[in-house]
Scaffold this motif. Structure first.
Motif, PDB file in Angstrom:
ATOM      1  N   ASP A 122       3.477  -9.366  -1.355  1.00 28.74           N
ATOM      2  CA  ASP A 122       4.543  -9.256  -0.355  1.00 28.74           C
ATOM      3  C   ASP A 122       4.301  -8.146   0.656  1.00 28.74           C
ATOM      4  O   ASP A 122       4.943  -8.120   1.714  1.00 28.74           O
ATOM      5  CB  ASP A 122       5.887  -9.021  -1.039  1.00 28.74           C
ATOM      6  N   ILE A 123       3.368  -7.208   0.364  1.00 28.14           N
ATOM      7  CA  ILE A 123       3.119  -6.114   1.323  1.00 28.14           C
ATOM      8  C   ILE A 123       1.803  -6.329   2.081  1.00 28.14           C
ATOM      9  O   ILE A 123       1.281  -5.389   2.685  1.00 28.14           O
ATOM     10  CB  ILE A 123       3.127  -4.730   0.634  1.00 28.14           C
ATOM     11  N   ASP A 161       7.136  -1.250  -3.788  1.00 21.63           N
ATOM     12  CA  ASP A 161       8.518  -0.952  -3.348  1.00 21.63           C
ATOM     13  C   ASP A 161       8.598   0.326  -2.509  1.00 21.63           C
ATOM     14  O   ASP A 161       9.670   0.678  -2.018  1.00 21.63           O
ATOM     15  CB  ASP A 161       9.477  -0.893  -4.541  1.00 21.63           C
ATOM     16  N   GLY A 162       7.456   1.014  -2.354  1.00 26.68           N
ATOM     17  CA  GLY A 162       7.400   2.167  -1.457  1.00 26.68           C
ATOM     18  C   GLY A 162       7.803   3.481  -2.071  1.00 26.68           C
ATOM     19  O   GLY A 162       7.773   4.517  -1.393  1.00 26.68           O
ATOM     20  N   SER A 163       8.185   3.483  -3.351  1.00 29.64           N
ATOM     21  CA  SER A 163       8.612   4.744  -3.961  1.00 29.64           C
ATOM     22  C   SER A 163       7.438   5.694  -4.181  1.00 29.64           C
ATOM     23  O   SER A 163       7.639   6.906  -4.290  1.00 29.64           O
ATOM     24  CB  SER A 163       9.344   4.487  -5.283  1.00 29.64           C
ATOM     25  N   LYS A 164       6.234   5.142  -4.237  1.00 29.66           N
ATOM     26  CA  LYS A 164       5.004   5.955  -4.273  1.00 29.66           C
ATOM     27  C   LYS A 164       4.005   5.301  -3.319  1.00 29.66           C
ATOM     28  O   LYS A 164       3.161   4.504  -3.731  1.00 29.66           O
ATOM     29  CB  LYS A 164       4.429   6.022  -5.691  1.00 29.66           C
ATOM     30  N   PRO A 165       4.101   5.619  -2.033  1.00 29.57           N
ATOM     31  CA  PRO A 165       3.339   4.876  -1.026  1.00 29.57           C
ATOM     32  C   PRO A 165       1.877   5.282  -0.890  1.00 29.57           C
ATOM     33  O   PRO A 165       1.204   4.812   0.024  1.00 29.57           O
ATOM     34  CB  PRO A 165       4.109   5.163   0.261  1.00 29.57           C
ATOM     35  N   MET A 166       1.396   6.137  -1.785  1.00 27.90           N
ATOM     36  CA  MET A 166      -0.024   6.478  -1.788  1.00 27.90           C
ATOM     37  C   MET A 166      -0.509   6.586  -3.234  1.00 27.90           C
ATOM     38  O   MET A 166       0.253   6.966  -4.118  1.00 27.90           O
ATOM     39  CB  MET A 166      -0.284   7.807  -1.064  1.00 27.90           C
ATOM     40  N   PHE A 167      -1.767   6.256  -3.455  1.00 26.37           N
ATOM     41  CA  PHE A 167      -2.408   6.540  -4.731  1.00 26.37           C
ATOM     42  C   PHE A 167      -3.912   6.627  -4.505  1.00 26.37           C
ATOM     43  O   PHE A 167      -4.441   6.142  -3.502  1.00 26.37           O
ATOM     44  CB  PHE A 167      -2.068   5.494  -5.812  1.00 26.37           C
ATOM     45  N   ILE A 168      -4.602   7.277  -5.422  1.00 23.97           N
ATOM     46  CA  ILE A 168      -6.054   7.457  -5.344  1.00 23.97           C
ATOM     47  C   ILE A 168      -6.695   6.660  -6.464  1.00 23.97           C
ATOM     48  O   ILE A 168      -6.323   6.817  -7.632  1.00 23.97           O
ATOM     49  CB  ILE A 168      -6.423   8.958  -5.449  1.00 23.97           C
ATOM     50  N   SER A 169      -7.626   5.791  -6.089  1.00 22.38           N
ATOM     51  CA  SER A 169      -8.248   4.955  -7.113  1.00 22.38           C
ATOM     52  C   SER A 169      -9.568   4.395  -6.599  1.00 22.38           C
ATOM     53  O   SER A 169     -10.060   4.778  -5.540  1.00 22.38           O
ATOM     54  CB  SER A 169      -7.298   3.825  -7.523  1.00 22.38           C
ATOM     55  N   GLY A 170     -10.126   3.457  -7.362  1.00 24.95           N
ATOM     56  CA  GLY A 170     -11.417   2.870  -7.042  1.00 24.95           C
ATOM     57  C   GLY A 170     -11.298   1.505  -6.396  1.00 24.95           C
ATOM     58  O   GLY A 170     -10.187   0.961  -6.242  1.00 24.95           O
ATOM     59  N   PRO A 171     -12.425   0.908  -6.037  1.00 22.40           N
ATOM     60  CA  PRO A 171     -12.425  -0.346  -5.263  1.00 22.40           C
ATOM     61  C   PRO A 171     -11.814  -1.533  -5.987  1.00 22.40           C
ATOM     62  O   PRO A 171     -11.375  -2.492  -5.343  1.00 22.40           O
ATOM     63  CB  PRO A 171     -13.914  -0.571  -4.972  1.00 22.40           C
ATOM     64  N   TRP A 172     -11.784  -1.485  -7.322  1.00 24.74           N
ATOM     65  CA  TRP A 172     -11.224  -2.606  -8.070  1.00 24.74           C
ATOM     66  C   TRP A 172      -9.753  -2.835  -7.749  1.00 24.74           C
ATOM     67  O   TRP A 172      -9.244  -3.947  -7.885  1.00 24.74           O
ATOM     68  CB  TRP A 172     -11.398  -2.357  -9.572  1.00 24.74           C
ATOM     69  N   ASP A 173      -9.045  -1.771  -7.309  1.00 20.76           N
ATOM     70  CA  ASP A 173      -7.615  -1.913  -7.054  1.00 20.76           C
ATOM     71  C   ASP A 173      -7.303  -2.569  -5.712  1.00 20.76           C
ATOM     72  O   ASP A 173      -6.133  -2.854  -5.430  1.00 20.76           O
ATOM     73  CB  ASP A 173      -6.911  -0.561  -7.181  1.00 20.76           C
ATOM     74  N   ILE A 174      -8.321  -2.842  -4.901  1.00 17.49           N
ATOM     75  CA  ILE A 174      -8.090  -3.690  -3.721  1.00 17.49           C
ATOM     76  C   ILE A 174      -7.600  -5.050  -4.193  1.00 17.49           C
ATOM     77  O   ILE A 174      -6.587  -5.579  -3.707  1.00 17.49           O
ATOM     78  CB  ILE A 174      -9.377  -3.835  -2.879  1.00 17.49           C
ATOM     79  N   GLY A 175      -8.306  -5.608  -5.163  1.00 15.01           N
ATOM     80  CA  GLY A 175      -7.916  -6.905  -5.720  1.00 15.01           C
ATOM     81  C   GLY A 175      -6.601  -6.834  -6.467  1.00 15.01           C
ATOM     82  O   GLY A 175      -5.790  -7.780  -6.414  1.00 15.01           O
ATOM     83  N   THR A 176      -6.353  -5.721  -7.162  1.00 13.38           N
ATOM     84  CA  THR A 176      -5.100  -5.573  -7.912  1.00 13.38           C
ATOM     85  C   THR A 176      -3.899  -5.652  -6.987  1.00 13.38           C
ATOM     86  O   THR A 176      -2.922  -6.365  -7.265  1.00 13.38           O
ATOM     87  CB  THR A 176      -5.078  -4.228  -8.664  1.00 13.38           C
ATOM     88  N   ILE A 177      -3.951  -4.914  -5.868  1.00 18.77           N
ATOM     89  CA  ILE A 177      -2.822  -4.914  -4.932  1.00 18.77           C
ATOM     90  C   ILE A 177      -2.658  -6.288  -4.288  1.00 18.77           C
ATOM     91  O   ILE A 177      -1.530  -6.780  -4.127  1.00 18.77           O
ATOM     92  CB  ILE A 177      -2.989  -3.816  -3.867  1.00 18.77           C
ATOM     93  N   LYS A 178      -3.755  -6.910  -3.922  1.00 23.21           N
ATOM     94  CA  LYS A 178      -3.664  -8.249  -3.321  1.00 23.21           C
ATOM     95  C   LYS A 178      -3.031  -9.247  -4.284  1.00 23.21           C
ATOM     96  O   LYS A 178      -2.227 -10.098  -3.881  1.00 23.21           O
ATOM     97  CB  LYS A 178      -5.049  -8.723  -2.890  1.00 23.21           C
ATOM     98  N   ASP A 179      -3.382  -9.125  -5.569  1.00 26.24           N
ATOM     99  CA  ASP A 179      -2.873 -10.074  -6.563  1.00 26.24           C
ATOM    100  C   ASP A 179      -1.458  -9.740  -7.017  1.00 26.24           C
ATOM    101  O   ASP A 179      -0.620 -10.641  -7.181  1.00 26.24           O
ATOM    102  CB  ASP A 179      -3.792 -10.092  -7.789  1.00 26.24           C
ATOM    103  N   ARG A 180      -1.165  -8.424  -7.220  1.00 29.07           N
ATOM    104  CA  ARG A 180       0.105  -8.040  -7.836  1.00 29.07           C
ATOM    105  C   ARG A 180       1.192  -7.681  -6.834  1.00 29.07           C
ATOM    106  O   ARG A 180       2.357  -7.603  -7.213  1.00 29.07           O
ATOM    107  CB  ARG A 180      -0.127  -6.836  -8.776  1.00 29.07           C
ATOM    108  N   ALA A 181       0.810  -7.444  -5.587  1.00 28.01           N
ATOM    109  CA  ALA A 181       1.813  -7.080  -4.571  1.00 28.01           C
ATOM    110  C   ALA A 181       1.551  -7.841  -3.272  1.00 28.01           C
ATOM    111  O   ALA A 181       1.385  -7.243  -2.206  1.00 28.01           O
ATOM    112  CB  ALA A 181       1.796  -5.572  -4.337  1.00 28.01           C
TER     113      ALA A 181
END
Length: 410
Positions: free
Chosen positions: A275-276, A253-273
Motif C-alpha cells: 500500500d505504500i 503505518d509511518g510510526s517508524k518511517p526509517m530503518f537500517i537494513s540490507g538489500p533483502w528487505d527491498i522485497g520484504t517491503i514490496k511484499d508486506r507493505a
C-alpha cells in the motif's frame, strides 16, 4: 606461549576429534570418492537447483549438501577436527578468522592467476579484504551485502528531507520532528540484535579496529562517540525501547518511517507493505566523518585437504563469472560480488538495488579476528545496559573494555 584463545580452540578441536572418532556417520559426510564428483557444503538451498547448469557445461557432478545456518558452525568444527570435509564450502565473512586460524581452508593465492574470474580486481575491494587472513587467500567472494537507510519519502518530505537525511546531524534534526508527532510516533527502527551495526556507527565516527591493539581499540574517542550517538536515539525517544510492531508494519503505518537494513528487505517491503508503493526509497548511510557501512556476504572456499582442487577451482571460477553472478541474483536476489555483473540492466536499472551497489563502494570489513562474534555480542549487551537499563556510558564502556581484554587475551 600459546594464547588462551588458541588453547581453547585446540582443546575444542581435540574434544571434537574424539567424538568424531567414535561416530559411524562421519565417512558419509566427507567429499565424494567419485573422481568426477565434487562435494559442496552450503547454507543456500537454492544452490541445488542452480548447479545443473554447471554440470551440463563441465561434465562434472556437483553434490550439494545443504546445511542449516544453525548447524553450520558446529558441522564445520567437526569437519576440521576429523579432517573429513567437503571439497568446496560456503563461509560467512564473520567466520573467516576463526576457521582460518584452525587451518580449515586451502590457501588459494597461488591459483588466482590461473582462472579468469578469481583475480582480486574483479571484486569490491572490501569484499577481497574479508578473504585475506595472515597473507593467505581463504576464499573467493560469492555474494555480498551491506546496510543502507530505508525511508518513507512522503513522511520525510513533511519534515524537510524528501531524499532522506544525508548526515547524522540531519538524521537527528529529522528525528526530533518525527518523534514530536505524538505518542507512539518514532523516527527510526535501529538494529538492536545486529552486532555489525555498532561497528558501522564507530567507523562513521572515524574509529577503526587495529589488529594487535587488542582492547585498547575501544578506548578511542570515536568508539565512545558511536555509543553516545546510539544512546541518543533511545534517550530522546527517537527510537522505541522494546520490540513494538513488526518493522514492516511500523514502516507502513509511518510510526517508524526509517530503518537500517540490507538489500533483502527491498522485497520484504514490496511484499508486506504494497500500500505504500511509491512512497518509500533507499539511500546511502548518513555520514559523519564518512558513511561507511559493513561488507557482508559469503565466500566459496576449498577445504584444506580436498583431493579435487582443480575441479573445485573450476566450479568456483564458474560461480564467480559475471554472467553466473547475474543469474544467481535474478534467481535469489543476492547481490553480485563481481563488479562487472553490476553493469547488467537487472541491477543497474533498479534504482534501489543500485543504491546498495553504490553503498558497497563505501564499506569496510569487520575485524578479521577469531573473537569477533564474542566481541560483537558483548557490545550489544553493553548497549542494552545503557539504553534500557540506564547504565552510565563511561562506566559501562570501562567494563566492556575489561571484558574485551579477557576475550582477546591481552
Amino acid at each position: 606461549m600459546l594464547s588462551t584463545t588458541k588453547m581453547m580452540l585446540m582443546l575444542m578441536f581435540g574434544s571434537l576429534l574424539l567424538i568424531v572418532a567414535c561416530s559411524n556417520d562421519t565417512a558419509s559426510e566427507a567429499g565424494s570418492s567419485d573422481e568426477n564428483t565434487i562435494t559442496v557444503w552450503t547454507m543456500s538451498k537454492a544452490l541445488k537447483d542452480f548447479v545443473p547448469q554447471y554440470e551440463e557445461e563441465s561434465g562434472v557432478n556437483v553434490d550439494v549438501q545443504v546445511i542449516p545456518w544453525d548447524n553450520a558452525h558446529d558441522k564445520l568444527l567437526t569437519a576440521v577436527a576429523s579432517g573429513e570435509g567437503p571439497d568446496v564450502l560456503q563461509i560467512g565473512t564473520t567466520w573467516v578468522a576463526e576457521f582460518a586460524e584452525a587451518g580449515t581452508f586451502l590457501d588459494l593465492t597461488e591459483y588466482l592467476d590461473d582462472y579468469d574470474n578469481l583475480a582480486d580486481d574483479n571484486f569490491y575491494e572490501s569484499a577481497i579484504g574479508t578473504t585475506k587472513y595472515k597473507e593467505q587467500t581463504i576464499g573467493i567472494p560469492w555474494y555480498v551485502d551491506t546496510r543502507a537507510l530505508f525511508y518513507r519519502t512522503d513522511i520525510l518530505a513533511d519534515v524537510g528531507y524528501p531524499e532522506g537525511p544525508s548526515t547524522w546531524e540531519e538524521m537527528i534534526d529529522a528525528s526530533k520532528q518525527l518523534a514530536a508527532r505524538g505518542d507512539g510516533q518514532y523516527a527510526i527502527d535501529l538494529p538492536t540484535t545486529d552486532p555489525q551495526f555498532p561497528f558501522i556507527l564507530a567507523w562513521e565516527q572515524g574509529w577503526n579496529y587495529k589488529i594487535g591493539n587488542g582492547a585498547d581499540n575501544f578506548q578511542s574517542q570515536g568508539f565512545k562517540e558511536a555509543i553516545e550517538l546510539h544512546h541518543l536515539f533511545y534517550e530522546e525517544e527517537f527510537s522505541q525501547t522494546g520490540e513494538g510492531k513488526e518493522f514492516f508494519q511500523a514502516f507502513s503505518d509511518g510510526s517508524k518511517p526509517m530503518f537500517i537494513s540490507g538489500p533483502w528487505d527491498i522485497g520484504t517491503i514490496k511484499d508486506r507493505a504494497p500500500d505504500i508503493e511509491g512512497n518509500w526509497d533507499v539511500r546511502l548511510m548518513p555520514s559523519a566523518e564518512n558513511n561507511k557501512s559493513m561488507m557482508g556476504g559469503a565466500h566459496l572456499s576449498i577445504f584444506h585437504n580436498s583431493e579435487k582442487v582443480d575441479k573445485s577451482l573450476d566450479f568456483i571460477n564458474w560461480m564467480a563469472d559475471p554472467d553466473t553472478q547475474v543469474k544467481w541474483y535474478k534467481a535469489n536476489s543476492e547481490l553480485p560480488a563481481n563488479l562487472t555483473a553490476w553493469e547488467d540492466p537487472a541491477l543497474s536499472d533498479d534504482e534501489m538495488v543500485s543504491t546498495f551497489g553504490e553503498q558497497l563502494k563505501s564499506t569496510q570489513p569487520l575485524p578479521l579476528i577469531p573473537e569477533y562474534e564474542r566481541l560483537g555480542q558483548e557490545i550489544l549487551t553493553s548497549l542494552e545496559e545503557i539504553n534500557r537499563g540506564g547504565a552510565d556510558i563511561d562506566q559501562t564502556l570501562e567494563e566492556f573494555q575489561t571484558k574485551a581484554a579477557d576475550i582477546l587475551d591481552r
